[in-house]
Design an enzyme around this catalytic site. Structure first.
Site, PDB file in Angstrom:
ATOM      1  N   CYS A 322     104.249 -33.757  37.552  1.00 18.70           N
ATOM      2  CA  CYS A 322     105.421 -33.044  37.267  1.00 18.70           C
ATOM      3  C   CYS A 322     106.596 -33.700  36.663  1.00 18.70           C
ATOM      4  CB  CYS A 322     106.066 -32.928  38.738  1.00 18.70           C
ATOM      5  SG  CYS A 322     106.306 -34.051  39.712  1.00 18.70           S
ATOM      6  N   HIS A 735     109.371 -34.498  44.065  1.00 15.09           N
ATOM      7  CA  HIS A 735     108.925 -33.739  42.948  1.00 15.09           C
ATOM      8  C   HIS A 735     109.956 -33.433  41.982  1.00 15.09           C
ATOM      9  CE1 HIS A 735     106.390 -30.497  41.523  1.00 15.09           C
ATOM     10  NE2 HIS A 735     107.280 -29.685  41.466  1.00 15.09           N
TER      11      HIS A 735
END
Length: 781
Positions: A322, A735
Site C-alpha cells: 500500500c 495502512h
C-alpha cells in the site's frame, strides 16, 4: 492428428528458468481480465497478450520467430458457486464456528480455467487432448511451476527471525495449580492468548490494528510486572515449531526459541498434538493490508460511490504494497509524469521484468488507459480488479534492505528512494517540476559574517508541534490542532546555534541559522514529520492539521543579508565531491535529520548504512558546526581503488579483477568490499557497461541550479493535489491510502484510492486527512 512437441522446444524447463505467467510483459493483461487469455512463449516462458488495440504476442513472434504459446484463459465462476465453494472448502455449515482450523480458499478456485496451445502462424488454438503426452508433460510442468512473481514473493517473505539473548536460554520456574489455557488470567478473553514461557501465566495480547481479534494487553502487563520477556501465542501452535508466534517483549520483536517443544511440555502442551486455530502475526499483517476498508462508508452509513475509467485505476495490494501504491498514484496524477512516460517507448533487447523504464511505461499504461478500471472482482461488483505491480515491486526494491521484503515500509522513505532511482535512470527531466532552490543562511553573532547557500531539493520535511491538550482513559493523546503554515513557520524560523566556531573571526560564539524558498516548484512535495523519536524509538503523532486546500508560502522567502552583515564566499575548490549512499540518505532524511547532518554522518562512517550514520549524528549533536554546509576534506578523490586495498583482498584468495570490482562498487571501503566478496564468491569480476547513455547527474544538477538562479522565482501560491495518509499507531504497521483531486464526469471531486478500491469521497471521509496526512503534493496556482 496428434501434435508433437517440436524438437527446438525443450521437453522440460531448464534449471533456473523464470516462468512469467501472471501478466503480459508489456501490459497488465492477465488470464483473468483479457478475453483471449495470456500467451506464454514455450521457448522463453515470457507472457504476452492479444487485444483489439495491441497484439504483443504477434510482435514477439515477428521479433523472435517463436510461434507456439501456452494459452491460459480464466473466467470467473458465478457468485452462487463461489459462495458454495467457501462453505464446501471448510466442510462446515457455517464459517463462523469457533476454533476452526485455519484454511483459505485460493483465488484460483474461483475461476474456470481453459488450457490450450496457440499457434500464431495458423492463428489457431489446439486443445490439450490433441497434444502428445510429451507436449502435455511440458505444459503440466509450466502450470505447476511457481511463477516469477510467486518466486519473488516467497523470497521476500523469508524474513530471518532469529533467537535473541532472552529466548536462547529461557529460565523456567515451578508452576502451582493446573493451568487454565482457555482464557486470559486477567479478563474473560478466550482468544489472542499468550503464555509466558517462564512461569506459565496466560494473558491476552494487544489489539491487532485492522483485525477483529480482540486484546487488552494483559500479556504485556505481565512482562512489565515480572520482567519475564518471552511469550508464545497459543493459537499459533502447531507441529511446525518454526511457524509459531514467539515474542520477546524485552527486544520488542518476533524471535525463535530453540527446543520450543521441550519448553512447552512443562505446561502440559504437546506440540505434535495441537492444531493452529488463529492466524499468525504475519498473516494478520497481510490481512490488515489486504482487507482494510478505511471508511468506505459515508457519514450516513451509505457506501461511497465507486468510480471507473482513465486515471481511476486501482492497484492490488501485494500484502504490504500500500505504501508503493499510494506514492505511485500521487505521482502519476502529475502532468509531468504522464507526459514523460507517454512519449517513451519500450527498450529493445531487454527483459521488461528487469528494466525500470519498461515497468514504469507499463504502470503508466495500466493507470491511464482505463482498460483495467471496470466494475467486478472477487470482492464484489463495487470494486475493480485493479492492476498488480508485482514485477515493479521486485525490481525497484532489488537489493534494498527494506523494500525487498514483504514488511510494511515508510511511504516517504520510499518516495525519496524512488526519486533517487528515477533521477539516476532518466536524469532530472522527469522530476524537474518538483525541484526548487532552498536557501540557507548562517550568521556569526560575534562578527556578523556568514554564508548564504542554495540547495537543490525536490521535497521538504516540516516539523509539527505536538502539544498535548488532554489524555483519554485508554492513554490516547489529544493534540492541539495546527495549520500547515504553522509547520512551515517552525521550519523557517531563526535557530540559535551555541558554540559556533566562526571561520572569519575564529571565535566560539552564537550563530543564527535561517532558511526559506529561493524559488517555488510547479509541484511541491511536503512531508509532515509525524514520525518522531521518543527515547530513540520512532513513534507516530496524530496532530490534527487543518486540511490545506490552499497554501501560500509568500511569508517564507529566502533569507538575505541585513545591514551590517557580510557574506563569506566559499572557495569553489572546497566544494564537496562526496556522493552519499542514496538509500541510506533517504532513510535518514525520512527520520527527520537535516540534510547536512545526514551527509556528514555518512561521510564519517564510510558511507555504508543509515544506522552507523545515525549513531554518528547522535554522538555529534552538540558540535558547533553540525549544521554548517558539508565540505569534504582535501584528499585524493580518484575513483580507482588503491593497490594496497587490492593486495589486502587478494591475500584472502580473491583474484585481482574481482578485488578491484568489489572496491569500486563499495567506494574504496575495504571492509565493505570484503563483505561483498564473501556474499558474491561466484562473481566473474567484470564491471558491466550499460547500453543506455550515462546520465551525469552532477552536470544536470549544476545546469538546473544555474537556470533556477537566473529564472523567475515562480508563484508561492498552491492548491492541494493529493494527500497520502497513514492509518495506524506505528509506521511499521497500519495502512496507506491516498486522496487525489480528480475531474470525474466533468466535475472536480476528491477520490480515495485504497489499493484497488477507488471511490468518491464525501466531506466526512476527507476529515481523515486532518490527523492522518503524512505526505502532501501541491499544484502551483
Amino acid at each position: 492428428m496428434t501434435i508433437q512437441l517440436p524438437s527446438d522446444i525443450p521437453s522440460t524447463i531448464p534449471s533456473g528458468s523464470k516462468i512469467y505467467k501472471d501478466d503480459c510483459m508489456y501490459s497488465f493483461d492477465t488470464a483473468e481480465n483479457n478475453d483471449l487469455g495470456l500467451d506464454i512463449d514455450l521457448k522463453t516462458y515470457r507472457a504476452y497478450s492479444r487485444t483489439p488495440s495491441h497484439n504483443y504476442t504477434k510482435e514477439n513472434f515477428l521479433r523472435t520467430g517463436n510461434y507456439l504459446y501456452l494459452n491460459i484463459k480464466k473466467t470467473l465462476k458465478p457468485q452462487e458457486q463461489r459462495d458454495r465453494l467457501l462453505y464446501d472448502h471448510n466442510g462446515r455449515s457455517s464459517p463462523k464456528i469457533q476454533k476452526l482450523e485455519v484454511k483459505d480458499v485460493s483465488d484460483e478456485d474461483y475461476y474456470n480455467t481453459t488450457i490450450s496451445v496457440y499457434d500464431i502462424k495458423e492463428d489457431k488454438l489446439h486443445p490439450r487432448e490433441s497434444l502428445s503426452p510429451e507436449f502435455n508433460r511440458l505444459i503440466d510442468e509450466i502450470l505447476t511451476a511457481n511463477s516469477s512473481n510467486r518466486q519473488d514473493e516467497i523470497k521476500q517473505w523469508e524474513q530471518e527471525i532469529l533467537p535473541c539473548e532472552h529466548s536462547i536460554d529461557v529460565q523456567q520456574f515451578e508452576i502451582g495449580d493446573q493451568l487454565d489455557l482457555t482464557k486470559c488470567g486477567e479478563c474473560e478473553l478466550g482468544e489472542n492468548l499468550w503464555i509466558c514461557l517462564h512461569c506459565g501465566v496466560l494473558g491476552c495480547g494487544r489489539q491487532q490494528y485492522g483485525s477483529a481479534l480482540k486484546g487488552n494487553g494483559h500479556a504485556l502487563a505481565h512482562f512489565e510486572l515480572s520482567q519475564h520477556p518471552v511469550a508464545i501465542k497459543l493459537g499459533s501452535l502447531s507441529a511446525e515449531a518454526d511457524s509459531c508466534d514467539v515474542y520477546c517483549y524485552q527486544c520488542n520483536d518476533e524471535v525463535k526459541v530453540p527446543n520450543l517443544a521441550d519448553k512447552l511440555v512443562k505446561f502440559g502442551i504437546d506440540l505434535n498434538k495441537v492444531t493452529k486455530t488463529e492466524k499468525s502475526l504475519v498473516e494478520l499483517n497481510i490481512d490488515q493490508n489486504l482487507n482494510y476498508d478505511f471508511r468506505l462508508e459515508g457519514k450516513d452509513g451509505t457506501k461511497l460511490v465507486p468510480v471507473y475509467g482513465s486515471g481511476l485505476t486501482g492497484f492490488q495490494n501485494l500484502g504490504n504494497s500500500c505504501y508503493i501504491n499510494s506514492v505511485l498514484q500521487a505521482l502519476f496524477t502529475l502532468p509531468s509524469y504522464q507526459n514523460f512516460f507517454k512519449s517513451l517507448k519500450f527498450p529493445d533487447n531487454v527483459n521488461p521484468a528487469d528494466d525500470l523504464q519498461s515497468q514504469l511505461i507499463k504502470i503508466y499504461d495500466g493507470l491511464l488507459s482505463g482498460r483495467y478500471s471496470k466494475p467486478g472482482s472477487l470482492k464484489g461488483d463495487d470494486y475493480q480488479l485493479g492492476i498488480k505491480p508485482s514485477a515493479f515491486k521486485t525490481l525497484i526494491g532489488d537489493k534494498h534492505v527494506e523494500f525487498s521484503t514483504q514488511k510494511q515500509q515508510d511511504a516517504f522513505e520510499f518516495l525519496l528512494y524512488f526519486f533517487d532511482k528515477v533521477d539516476s535512470e532518466f536524469g532530472l527531466k522527469l522530476n524537474q517540476d518538483l525541484k526548487f532552490l532552498l536557501a540557507n543562511k548562517l550568521i556569526c553573532m560575534n562578527c556578523s559574517h556568514g554564508t548564504l547557500t542554495e540547495e537543490l531539493v525536490d521535497n521538504i520535511s516540516v516539523p509539527v508541534e505536538d502539544t498535548v491538550e488532554s489524555v483519554k482513559e485508554d492513554g490516547t493523546k489529544i493534540y492541539k490542532p495546527v495549520t500547515l503554515e504553522d509547520c512551515f513557520r517552525s521550519y523557517t524560523e531563526d535557530e540559535a546555534i551555541e558554540g559556533y566556531e566562526c571561520d572569519h573571526c575564529h571565535s566560539k560564539s552564537v550563530a543564527v541559522k535561517a532558511c526559506g524558498f529561493q524559488t517555488y516548484p510547479k509541484h511541491l512535495v511536503v512531508n509532515v514529520k509525524r514520525i518522531q523519536l521518543e527515547n530513540w524509538v520512532p513513534v507516530k503523532v496524530e496532530v490534527p492539521i487543518k486540511i490545506p486546500y490552499e497554501l501560500n508560502l509568500e511569508d517564507f522567502p529566502a533569507p538575505e543579508f541585513g545591514e551590517g552583515e557580510t557574506e563569506i564566499v566559499i572557495e569553489q575548490n572546497k566544494s564537496s565531491t562526496f556522493t552519499p549512499d542514496q538509500e541510506a540518505m533517504s532513510t535518514l532524511l525520512g527520520m527527520g535529520f537535516p540534510e547536512s547532518r545526514c551527509v556528514k554522518g555518512l561521510y564519517h562512517t564510510g558511507n555504508k548504512n543509515a544506522e552507523d550514520a545515525m549513531n554518528w549524528i547522535f554522538g555529534h549533536m552538540d558540535d558547533a558546526d553540525i549544521d554548517a554546509p558539508f565540505v569534504e576534506p582535501e584528499t585524493s578523490k580518484s575513483s580507482e581503488p588503491s593497490e594496497d586495498s587490492i593486495v589486502m583482498l587478494t591475500s584472502m584468495g580473491f583474484t585481482h579483477q574481482l578485488a578491484r570490482k568489489a572496491l569500486i562498487l563499495n567506494n574504496g571501503d575495504a571492509n565493505a568490499a570484503a563483505e561483498w566478496l564473501f556474499t558474491n564468491p561466484d562473481d566473474d569480476g567484470v564491471i558491466e557497461e550499460t547500453n543506455k547513455p550515462a546520465v551525469n547527474i552532477e552536470d544536470e544538477k549544476n545546469e538546473l541550479l544555474s537556470r533556477l538562479k537566473q529564472g523567475p522565482r515562480g508563484s508561492p501560491r498552491y492548491k492541494l493535489q493529493s494527500a497520502i495518509c497513514h492509518k495506524g499507531g506505528s509506521v511499521h504497521s497500519g495502512h496507506y491510502v491516498v486522496f487525489i483531486r480528480k475531474e470525474v464526469l466533468g466535475k472536480e471531486e476528491w477520490v480515495l484510492f485504497n489499493d484497488e478500491k477507488v471511490v468518491i469521497c464525501d466531506e466526512e471521509s476527507l476529515n481523515d486527512i486532518k490527523d492522518k496526512a503524512y505526505i502532501y503534493v501541491f499544484e502551483q496556482v
